[in-house]
Design an enzyme around this catalytic site. Structure first.
Site, mmCIF file in Angstrom:
data_model
loop_
_atom_site.group_PDB
_atom_site.id
_atom_site.type_symbol
_atom_site.label_atom_id
_atom_site.label_comp_id
_atom_site.label_asym_id
_atom_site.label_seq_id
_atom_site.Cartn_x
_atom_site.Cartn_y
_atom_site.Cartn_z
ATOM 1 N N LYS A 83 89.164 69.056 9.250
ATOM 2 C CA LYS A 83 89.761 68.184 8.249
ATOM 3 C C LYS A 83 91.207 68.606 8.021
ATOM 4 O O LYS A 83 91.475 69.756 7.634
ATOM 5 C CB LYS A 83 88.987 68.361 6.939
ATOM 6 C CG LYS A 83 88.444 67.071 6.366
ATOM 7 C CD LYS A 83 87.603 67.411 5.161
ATOM 8 C CE LYS A 83 87.281 66.202 4.352
ATOM 9 N NZ LYS A 83 86.541 66.549 3.138
HETATM 10 O O1 G3P Z 1 85.068 64.092 0.122
HETATM 11 C C1 G3P Z 1 86.034 64.078 -0.886
HETATM 12 C C2 G3P Z 1 85.422 64.325 -2.204
HETATM 13 O O2 G3P Z 1 84.805 65.578 -2.235
HETATM 14 C C3 G3P Z 1 86.344 64.142 -3.339
HETATM 15 O O3 G3P Z 1 85.575 63.702 -4.377
HETATM 16 O O4 G3P Z 1 84.896 63.317 -6.673
HETATM 17 O O5 G3P Z 1 86.565 65.132 -6.144
HETATM 18 O O6 G3P Z 1 87.199 62.749 -5.996
HETATM 19 P P1 G3P Z 1 86.107 63.735 -5.894
#
Ligand code: G3P
Length: 221
Positions: A83
């Site tokens: 990534k």
């Molecule tokens: O895969 C990306 C994810 O982990 C981000 O999620 O909820 O932190 O926006 P969030």
């Protein structure tokens, strides 16, 4: 549509993998830090449990550091996808790693233009963070619709990995658009499993079976 779990939690990964639900895993430094312990051991363990793609993220912000880290991360398994962030150096690293046969997931994508550039750089996946767009009053799912249309227009092979999913409705909407992958926090996958009518139906079936048993205690399926 493929389902990835967005977590570094080994218990959840094993549980949903045992149900045959997981096509892959995505992690990031935040998710690893939430679990604590040695992140290297965790990443190694995830790669051994899961057959499908496992995204592991670099933390360098410049090109050569990303290349070194990407190559090291790939040693955890042939299913590792590196990534890289959606930056100029990240795209350069994406191009080089891809040329070496190491697939890349370009993360932190927030616009259709970024998605196009990541696809041009050879990304296997792009990760648009829809929940974070919703959080600031923008239309996360609208971005998925836009990227999907553009990728179809030009037959880009890069897969749309919908990330930052917050609830099951996001999953249905992404599937209706035709997104390739959704990566789900374990609690969202748990909610997808549940329906109150399933619980009520099962409770009633069991109660009715008890009535039959009351007539004949030896009865069994
Ligand atoms: O895969 C990306 C994810 O982990 C981000 O999620 O909820 O932190 O926006 P969030």
């Amino acid at each position: 549509m493929k389902i990835f779990l967005d977590t570094a939690n080994l218990k959840s990964i094993r549980m949903y993998n045992d149900m045959g639900l997981l096509d892959g895993i995505t992690t990031n430094p935040t998710l690893l830090s939430k679990e604590g312990g040695d992140p290297h051991k965790t990443m190694e363990e995830i790669c051994s449990i899961i057959k499908g793609d496992v995204s592991l993220e670099v933390v360098s912000t410049e090109y050569s550091g990303m290349l070194d880290e990407g190559r090291r991360l790939r040693k955890y398994g042939n299913n590792v996808v590196v990534k890289c962030p959606m930056t100029a150096d990240g795209l350069k690293a994406c191009k080089s790693l891809t040329a070496e046969g190491i697939p890349v997931n370009v993360t932190l994508v927030f616009s259709a233009n970024q998605a196009v550039l990541a696809a041009k750089a050879g990304a296997k996946y792009i990760s648009p963070f829809i929940g974070r767009l919703d959080d600031i009053g923008q239309d996360g799912m609208g971005l998925i619709r836009e990227i999907h249309q553009i990728f179809q227009n030009y037959k880009f092979k890069t897969q749309i990995l919908v990330a930052s999913i917050r609830h099951p409705v996001h999953v249905v909407d992404a599937a209706k658009i035709g997104a390739d992958v959704v990566t789900l926090p374990p609690d969202v996958l748990g909610k997808m499993l549940k329906h109150p009518l399933t619980d009520i139906g099962l409770k009633n079936f069991l109660a009715d079976w008890e009535k039959l048993k009351a007539e004949d205690p030896n009865i069994r399926i």
